[in-house]
Scaffold this motif. Structure first.
Motif, PDB file in Angstrom:
ATOM      1  N   VAL A  56       6.279  69.345  43.824  1.00 35.94           N
ATOM      2  CA  VAL A  56       5.366  69.726  42.729  1.00 35.94           C
ATOM      3  C   VAL A  56       4.480  70.879  43.207  1.00 35.94           C
ATOM      4  CG1 VAL A  56       3.371  68.943  41.357  1.00 35.94           C
ATOM      5  CG2 VAL A  56       5.402  67.491  41.537  1.00 35.94           C
ATOM      6  N   LYS A  57       3.997  70.757  44.446  1.00 35.47           N
ATOM      7  CA  LYS A  57       3.130  71.808  44.992  1.00 35.47           C
ATOM      8  C   LYS A  57       3.909  73.133  45.074  1.00 35.47           C
ATOM      9  CE  LYS A  57       0.017  72.656  48.868  1.00 35.47           C
ATOM     10  NZ  LYS A  57       0.659  73.832  49.474  1.00 35.47           N
TER      11      LYS A  57
ATOM     12  N   LYS B 223       2.901  66.062  38.244  1.00 35.27           N
ATOM     13  CA  LYS B 223       3.437  64.983  39.077  1.00 35.27           C
ATOM     14  C   LYS B 223       3.872  63.846  38.155  1.00 35.27           C
ATOM     15  CE  LYS B 223       2.456  61.655  42.668  1.00 35.27           C
ATOM     16  NZ  LYS B 223       1.736  61.244  43.852  1.00 35.27           N
TER      17      LYS B 223
ATOM     18  N   TRP C  20       4.295  55.811  40.323  1.00 32.94           N
ATOM     19  CA  TRP C  20       3.327  56.482  41.193  1.00 32.94           C
ATOM     20  C   TRP C  20       1.920  56.415  40.618  1.00 32.94           C
ATOM     21  CZ3 TRP C  20       7.034  56.383  44.362  1.00 32.94           C
ATOM     22  CH2 TRP C  20       8.316  56.773  43.998  1.00 32.94           C
ATOM     23  N   GLY C  21       0.962  56.661  41.496  1.00 28.96           N
ATOM     24  CA  GLY C  21      -0.434  56.838  41.057  1.00 28.96           C
ATOM     25  C   GLY C  21      -1.039  55.591  40.437  1.00 28.96           C
TER      26      GLY C  21
ATOM     27  N   GLU D 166       7.922  59.626  46.991  1.00 34.90           N
ATOM     28  CA  GLU D 166       6.606  60.167  46.627  1.00 34.90           C
ATOM     29  C   GLU D 166       6.267  61.393  47.482  1.00 34.90           C
ATOM     30  OE1 GLU D 166       3.330  57.407  46.198  1.00 34.90           O
ATOM     31  OE2 GLU D 166       2.320  58.823  44.851  1.00 34.90           O
ATOM     32  N   GLU D 167       6.673  61.360  48.751  1.00 39.23           N
ATOM     33  CA  GLU D 167       6.449  62.557  49.594  1.00 39.23           C
ATOM     34  C   GLU D 167       7.230  63.749  49.040  1.00 39.23           C
ATOM     35  OE1 GLU D 167       6.114  60.377  53.952  1.00 39.23           O
ATOM     36  OE2 GLU D 167       7.689  61.873  53.642  1.00 39.23           O
TER      37      GLU D 167
ATOM     38  N   ASP E 196       5.428  65.029  45.900  1.00 30.13           N
ATOM     39  CA  ASP E 196       4.194  65.773  46.186  1.00 30.13           C
ATOM     40  C   ASP E 196       4.516  67.162  46.758  1.00 30.13           C
ATOM     41  OD1 ASP E 196       2.644  63.747  45.233  1.00 30.13           O
ATOM     42  OD2 ASP E 196       2.265  62.831  47.178  1.00 30.13           O
ATOM     43  N   TYR E 197       5.485  67.200  47.673  1.00 28.70           N
ATOM     44  CA  TYR E 197       5.864  68.486  48.265  1.00 28.70           C
ATOM     45  C   TYR E 197       6.416  69.437  47.193  1.00 28.70           C
ATOM     46  CZ  TYR E 197       8.468  71.982  50.868  1.00 28.70           C
ATOM     47  OH  TYR E 197       8.950  73.172  51.332  1.00 28.70           O
TER      48      TYR E 197
END
Ligand SMILES: Cc1ncc(COP(=O)(O)O)c(C=O)c1O
Length: 403
Positions: free
Chosen positions: A301-302, A314, A209-210, A294-295, A298-299
Motif C-alpha cells: 500500500v505504501k 489498506k 485487519w485493523g 499484513e506485512e 502494509d508494504y
C-alpha cells in the motif's frame, strides 16, 4: 448439424481460456499476482494426516461427508457467534466454487435474477448463466477515504419480483471491505422484506485487519433460513488444490440444498480427515500467514501510494489490493495488458469485477512473499520475483505512463 446445437444453450459460444489456467506454463520471467492462490506450503502434520488416512483405509465412499468434519466445522464457526447443527446445517463441498454452484442449483429457475455488487468476485456469479438466470449489478460507492461501501438505496432499486438472491463476499474480494453490523442489518431487512436469499461468501474470514470483526449475516434475526454461507479451506490453510469447503445454512434450507444431485461428496475422504486435523488446531500456520499478509499489505500500500497516479487504501480484510488507477487515463484492461507487455507482471483488470465501478481499478493478489519473509513456500521465490520486485516493476511502469 453442429455438436453445439446439442449443447445447453447457456454454455454455447467461443471458449475463453484464462491465462491463469496456463499458469504452470508461464514464462520464467513473469511475476503473477493474478490468481488468489498463495505461496504457503501446507504444514507437515496436515500433509501427514492425508497419508495416515489412506493407510487406515479411508479410501472408500464417504456418503454425505464425514460427520466428524461437520462437527469440526460447526465448532470452528461458533467463534463468530453462530452455532450450527453439524448434521442438519453443514454440507461438505469441493471448495467454495462447488458451494456457490450448489447454492444456485438449489434456488434458480430460468428467468430469475441474482444481484451482485459492482465490484465483486466473478466466480460468485459465473454459474448464473448456466441456470438461465440473469445477473443484475448493484453499484457500490466509495466513501471519503476511498473504501468501497454498499449503497443500500442503489441496491433497493435493483430488487424486482424476480430477485431470488444477493451474492456478497464478506470480507470482500476485490474490495477488501468487512461489512459493518449496520450494513448487514440493512441487507437482511431487504432480504426479509422482498423475500430473497443471501449467499454470503465468507472465504476470507481468517484474514481481517485493523481490529475489524467478522459478523455472519446468518446470525441476524430470522436470517438462518434465508442465508447460504460459503466457506472453504482454500485460503484459510492455503489449500486451493485440495478442494475442500462447506455450506452452512438454516436447517430447512439445508434440507433442500442437500437434494441437489451432486452425487456423493466431492471431497476425497483422506482430505476430509486432514481438514479435521487442521480445523482442530493448532492455528499457528493460519496466524503466521495472516501476519505475513499484513506485512505484505502494509508494504505494498505504501509503495503504491508513492507511484504516480495510483491511490490505494489498506484493505479491511482478505489479501488483495484494489488500487484506483483512473488518473493514469488508461482503462483497466489496457493498463494490465501494457503492464504485462512492458514488465511481465500479471494483475487483473477491475472491469473483471464490475463493468462500471470496478473499472478504473486493478486487483493485485499478494500471493508472493517479501524478501524478508520466512514461512515455507511451495515454490522457490527468486530474489527478482519477490513482492518488492513486483512493486519495482509496477513503479517503473507507472512512471513510464506519467512521462
Ligand atoms: C470470494 C471467493 N469465493 C470463492 C472462491 C473460490 O474458492 P475455491 O477455490 O474454494 O472454489 C474464491 C477464490 O478466489 C473467492 O475469492
Amino acid at each position: 448439424m453442429s455438436i453445439e446445437s446439442l449443447v445447453k444453450k447457456e454454455i454455447r459460444g467461443p471458449v475463453r481460456i484464462s491465462p491463469t489456467r496456463l499458469r504452470l506454463k508461464m514464462p520464467p520471467d513473469v511475476i503473477s499476482l493474478a490468481a488468489g492462490d498463495p505461496n504457503f506450503l501446507l504444514p507437515e502434520y496436515i500433509a501427514d494426516a492425508v497419508y495416515k488416512a489412506i493407510r487406515e483405509g479411508y479410501t472408500h465412499y464417504c456418503f454425505g461427508g464425514d460427520p466428524e468434519l461437520k462437527e469440526a466445522i460447526a465448532r470452528y464457526y461458533k467463534k463468530f457467534g453462530y452455532e450450527a447443527d453439524p448434521m442438519k446445517q453443514v454440507i461438505i463441498t469441493a471448495g467454495g466454487s462447488q458451494g456457490i454452484f450448489q447454492a444456485y442449483a438449489t434456488i434458480l429457475n430460468p428467468g430469475d435474477e441474482v444481484i451482485a455488487f459492482d465490484p465483486s468476485y466473478g466466480g460468485g456469479r459465473s454459474p448464473l448463466r448456466y441456470f438461465g438466470a440473469k445477473l443484475v449489478f448493484s453499484p457500490m460507492k466509495k466513501d471519503a477515504e476511498g473504501y468501497f461501501r454498499i449503497d443500500i438505496e442503489a441496491l433497493k432499486e435493483k430488487i424486482t419480483e424476480k430477485t431470488k438472491a444477493l451474492y456478497m463476499e464478506n470480507p470482500g474480494n476485490p474490495t477488501g471491505i468487512v461489512y459493518t453490523k449496520e450494513e448487514l442489518e440493512a441487507i437482511a431487512d431487504l432480504a426479509k422484506d422482498h423475500n430473497f436469499i443471501v449467499i454470503s461468501d465468507e472465504i476470507y474470514t481468517e484474514f481481517i485487519w485493523g481490529g475489524k470483526k467478522h459478523i455472519p449475516i446468518i446470525s441476524l434475526p430470522d436470517m438462518e433460513d434465508r442465508t447460504i454461507v460459503i466457506m472453504a479451506m482454500t485460503k484459510m490453510f492455503a489449500w486451493a488444490g485440495m478442494r475442500t469447503g462447506w455450506i452452512i445454512s438454516g436447517p430447512n434450507l439445508t434440507s433442500y440444498i442437500n437434494r441437489v444431485p451432486t452425487g456423493i461428496t466431492g471431497v476425497p475422504w483422506p482430505i476430509q480427515k486432514a481438514a479435521i486435523v487442521a480445523l482442530n488446531g493448532p492455528w499457528d500456520f493460519v496466524k503466521g500467514q495472516a501476519a505475513e499478509y499484513e506485512e505484505r499489505i502494509d508494504y505494498c500500500v505504501k509503495r503504491l501510494n508513492e507511484m504516480p497516479n495510483i491511490k490505494c487504501v489498506k484493505p479491511e480484510g482478505a489479501f488483495y489490493l484494489f488500487p484506483d488507477i483512473s488518473a493514469t487515463g488508461l482503462k483497466s484492461a489496457e493498463f494490465c495488458a501494457k503492464l504485462f507487455e512492458q514488465e511481465k507482471l500479471r494483475i487483473v483488470p477491475g472491469s473483471a469485477y464490475g463493468p462500471a465501478v470496478g473499472e478504473g481499478h486493478v486487483r493485485i493478489a499478494l500471493v508472493r512473499p517479501l524478501s524478508t519473509q520466512t514461512m515455507p513456500s511451495w515454490f522457490k521465490v527468486e530474489p527478482d520475483k519477490t513482492l518488492e520486485a513486483a512493486m519495482d516493476r509496477l513503479e517503473r511502469f507507472t512512471k513510464s505512463l506519467a512521462k
